[in-house]
Design a protein around this motif. Structure first.
Motif: not given
Length: 101
Positions: A38, A42, A94-95, A99
């Motif tokens: 993860k 990122i 995040a994009n 989301r």
């Protein structure tokens, strides 16, 4: 009888070591490895940021990237029309398009 007790004690120590190794392997497989993957995702996202990307900051603020200052490692994010904030690049996680569903 004493020799039998000593042999049991030595075997018990070996099984304890095997159990500890097994517990560590399970922890690594289910906890540490996914977290490392993860973090790598990122980092790759942060390094591929460009102007116009919709993002979510670490504080939960949605916005659009306006500019990136590589020297200062900051990102200027427009959160409303004419309202820009500057955040550290490491706090863009995040994009936002992926989301919102």
């Amino acid at each position: 009888m004493i020799l039998a007790a000593q042999a049991q004690g030595a075997g018990g120590g070996m099984s304890m070591i095997i159990m500890l190794v097994a517990i560590f392997a399970i922890m690594w497989l289910f906890m540490i490895r996914p977290q490392q993957k993860k973090q790598k995702e990122i980092r790759n996202f942060q390094n591929s940021l460009k102007a116009g990307d919709s993002v979510v900051t670490g504080g939960g603020i949605y916005g659009v990237v306006k500019s990136i200052d590589i020297e200062k490692n900051t990102v200027e994010v427009e959160i409303a029309r004419g309202v820009n904030i500057v955040v550290d690049k490491s706090y863009v996680f995040a994009n936002a398009n992926s989301r919102v569903q």
